[in-house]
Design a protein around this motif. Structure first.
Motif, PDB file in Angstrom:
ATOM      1  N   MET A   1      17.784 -37.182  33.648  1.00 18.82           N
ATOM      2  CA  MET A   1      17.075 -38.281  33.689  1.00 18.82           C
ATOM      3  C   MET A   1      17.233 -39.177  35.178  1.00 18.82           C
ATOM      4  O   MET A   1      16.373 -39.768  35.601  1.00 18.82           O
ATOM      5  N   VAL A   2      18.744 -39.226  35.436  1.00 18.36           N
ATOM      6  CA  VAL A   2      18.997 -39.777  36.725  1.00 18.36           C
ATOM      7  C   VAL A   2      18.612 -39.465  37.728  1.00 18.36           C
ATOM      8  O   VAL A   2      17.949 -40.009  38.580  1.00 18.36           O
ATOM      9  N   VAL A   3      18.913 -37.910  37.757  1.00 12.65           N
ATOM     10  CA  VAL A   3      18.396 -37.196  38.972  1.00 12.65           C
ATOM     11  C   VAL A   3      17.029 -37.222  39.030  1.00 12.65           C
ATOM     12  O   VAL A   3      16.376 -37.452  40.373  1.00 12.65           O
ATOM     13  N   GLY A   4      15.984 -37.242  37.987  1.00 11.72           N
ATOM     14  CA  GLY A   4      14.562 -37.247  38.201  1.00 11.72           C
ATOM     15  C   GLY A   4      14.123 -38.530  38.745  1.00 11.72           C
ATOM     16  O   GLY A   4      13.195 -38.676  39.459  1.00 11.72           O
ATOM     17  N   SER A   5      14.592 -39.800  38.207  1.00  6.34           N
ATOM     18  CA  SER A   5      14.446 -41.086  38.640  1.00  6.34           C
ATOM     19  C   SER A   5      14.676 -41.235  40.134  1.00  6.34           C
ATOM     20  O   SER A   5      13.888 -42.016  40.868  1.00  6.34           O
ATOM     21  N   VAL A   6      16.037 -40.939  40.538  1.00  5.74           N
ATOM     22  CA  VAL A   6      16.111 -40.937  41.981  1.00  5.74           C
ATOM     23  C   VAL A   6      14.939 -40.221  42.787  1.00  5.74           C
ATOM     24  O   VAL A   6      14.873 -40.493  43.938  1.00  5.74           O
ATOM     25  N   ALA A   7      14.872 -38.924  42.412  1.00  6.44           N
ATOM     26  CA  ALA A   7      13.862 -37.910  43.128  1.00  6.44           C
ATOM     27  C   ALA A   7      12.529 -38.984  43.178  1.00  6.44           C
ATOM     28  O   ALA A   7      11.767 -38.771  44.422  1.00  6.44           O
ATOM     29  N   ALA A   8      12.180 -39.390  42.170  1.00  7.14           N
ATOM     30  CA  ALA A   8      10.887 -40.464  42.250  1.00  7.14           C
ATOM     31  C   ALA A   8      10.772 -41.271  43.048  1.00  7.14           C
ATOM     32  O   ALA A   8      10.090 -41.364  43.785  1.00  7.14           O
ATOM     33  N   VAL A   9      11.954 -42.251  43.087  1.00  5.19           N
ATOM     34  CA  VAL A   9      12.083 -43.029  44.233  1.00  5.19           C
ATOM     35  C   VAL A   9      12.090 -42.564  45.614  1.00  5.19           C
ATOM     36  O   VAL A   9      11.287 -43.111  46.287  1.00  5.19           O
ATOM     37  N   ILE A  10      12.787 -41.590  45.769  1.00  5.35           N
ATOM     38  CA  ILE A  10      12.961 -40.974  47.123  1.00  5.35           C
ATOM     39  C   ILE A  10      11.349 -40.507  47.509  1.00  5.35           C
ATOM     40  O   ILE A  10      11.138 -40.735  48.758  1.00  5.35           O
ATOM     41  N   ALA A  11      10.833 -39.934  46.505  1.00  8.99           N
ATOM     42  CA  ALA A  11       9.382 -39.288  47.030  1.00  8.99           C
ATOM     43  C   ALA A  11       8.387 -40.341  47.373  1.00  8.99           C
ATOM     44  O   ALA A  11       7.596 -40.476  48.188  1.00  8.99           O
ATOM     45  N   ILE A  12       8.431 -41.654  46.655  1.00  3.19           N
ATOM     46  CA  ILE A  12       7.509 -42.870  46.818  1.00  3.19           C
ATOM     47  C   ILE A  12       8.033 -43.223  48.283  1.00  3.19           C
ATOM     48  O   ILE A  12       7.049 -43.756  48.805  1.00  3.19           O
ATOM     49  N   LEU A  13       9.394 -43.542  48.544  1.00  4.49           N
ATOM     50  CA  LEU A  13       9.659 -44.015  49.734  1.00  4.49           C
ATOM     51  C   LEU A  13       8.974 -43.063  50.897  1.00  4.49           C
ATOM     52  O   LEU A  13       8.632 -43.742  51.923  1.00  4.49           O
ATOM     53  N   ALA A  14       9.045 -41.796  50.791  1.00  2.00           N
ATOM     54  CA  ALA A  14       8.786 -40.868  51.804  1.00  2.00           C
ATOM     55  C   ALA A  14       7.163 -40.923  52.025  1.00  2.00           C
ATOM     56  O   ALA A  14       6.756 -40.680  53.034  1.00  2.00           O
ATOM     57  N   LEU A  15       6.333 -41.150  50.976  1.00  2.00           N
ATOM     58  CA  LEU A  15       5.172 -41.405  51.120  1.00  2.00           C
ATOM     59  C   LEU A  15       4.874 -42.699  51.691  1.00  2.00           C
ATOM     60  O   LEU A  15       3.942 -42.790  52.798  1.00  2.00           O
ATOM     61  N   TRP A  16       5.662 -43.650  51.501  1.00  2.00           N
ATOM     62  CA  TRP A  16       5.326 -45.002  51.959  1.00  2.00           C
ATOM     63  C   TRP A  16       5.840 -45.097  53.517  1.00  2.00           C
ATOM     64  O   TRP A  16       5.204 -45.277  54.349  1.00  2.00           O
ATOM     65  N   LYS A  17       7.019 -44.661  53.600  1.00  2.00           N
ATOM     66  CA  LYS A  17       7.784 -44.992  54.958  1.00  2.00           C
ATOM     67  C   LYS A  17       8.813 -43.529  55.196  1.00  2.00           C
ATOM     68  O   LYS A  17       9.908 -43.780  54.771  1.00  2.00           O
ATOM     69  N   ILE A  18       8.135 -42.637  55.988  1.00  2.00           N
ATOM     70  CA  ILE A  18       8.858 -41.245  56.012  1.00  2.00           C
ATOM     71  C   ILE A  18      10.196 -41.698  56.825  1.00  2.00           C
ATOM     72  O   ILE A  18      11.222 -41.032  56.459  1.00  2.00           O
ATOM     73  N   GLU A  19      10.118 -42.506  57.838  1.00  2.00           N
ATOM     74  CA  GLU A  19      11.324 -42.876  58.767  1.00  2.00           C
ATOM     75  C   GLU A  19      12.392 -43.325  57.870  1.00  2.00           C
ATOM     76  O   GLU A  19      13.428 -42.711  58.193  1.00  2.00           O
ATOM     77  N   TRP A  20      12.147 -44.264  57.035  1.00  2.00           N
ATOM     78  CA  TRP A  20      12.882 -44.617  56.279  1.00  2.00           C
ATOM     79  C   TRP A  20      13.646 -43.747  55.323  1.00  2.00           C
ATOM     80  O   TRP A  20      14.872 -43.619  55.159  1.00  2.00           O
TER      81      TRP A  20
END
Length: 213
Positions: A1-20
């Motif tokens: 559950m924790v890993v899935g949540s972290v993965a979702a946050v990272i994917a959203i960040l990569a879609l929004w600001k790949i540099e960050w």
């Protein structure tokens, strides 16, 4: 559950600001590896999941939405692609003798396969490819010299940390080395993660040497 949540946050960040997302991944690679070495969430493929989240969010955005090229455009980028192809070809040759259903069944559990298992090559190849693919993403997305000036100090510090831990392991044997299976890997949990990150550093410094020289 924790890993899935972290993965979702990272994917959203990569879609929004790949540099960050790239900055965060570079900064947290040794941090996560260090915590896992002392037993925190040990065994979970946190870095692999994190990289997959970044790459799978970035690739369709660049290729399908922004319609920008994926070709490297440099000799070093071409070399990275050749090495990636060699790794994939080697993996295919290793897997050919096994039935497809057996291979696919092992793919689903590869993050939890130990180094003494039959098909650990799947995990080892994926980890090495992470380093190669991560370099390609950075080379395509980070082109501003000012951005490189901000990220280089982090890379220099991490290089010094890796060299220090590697020398400590080589001199004092902590953590214990097993020559023939794996040697120097500190501060990472396994030799493939160590090699994958060293690959990133190698190509980054190679590019910088050509740029400066």
């Amino acid at each position: 559950m924790v890993v899935g949540s972290v993965a979702a946050v990272i994917a959203i960040l990569a879609l929004w600001k790949i540099e960050w997302a790239l900055y965060g991944f570079v900064i947290f690679i040794p941090v996560v590896s260090g915590f896992q070495m002392i037993g925190f969430m040990k065994g979970l493929p946190l870095l692999s999941v994190g990289f997959a989240s970044v790459f799978l969010a970035w690739l369709p955005k660049r290729w399908a939405w922004k319609k920008e090229q994926l070709a490297p455009g440099t000799g070093i980028g071409n070399l990275v692609d050749v090495l990636s192809g060699i790794v994939l070809l080697s993996l295919i040759m290793l897997l050919i003798p096994y039935p497809l259903d057996f291979v696919f069944s092992r793919v689903w559990c590869y993050p939890f396969v130990g180094q003494n298992q039959l098909l650990y090559c799947i995990d080892g190849s994926y980890v090495i490819l992470q380093g190669l693919f991560f370099y390609r993403v950075m080379a395509l997305e980070i082109r501003d010299v000012r951005v490189w000036k901000r990220i280089l100090p982090v890379i220099y510090v991490q290089s010094l940390i890796i060299i220090s831990f590697s020398l400590f392991q080589w001199v004092y044997g902590v953590p214990r080395m097993h020559w023939g299976l794996y040697g120097i890997k500190s501060p990472f949990d396994d030799i493939h993660s160590y090699g994958s990150y060293v690959i990133i550093l190698f190509f980054l410094f190679l590019v910088l040497s050509f740029r400066d020289g």
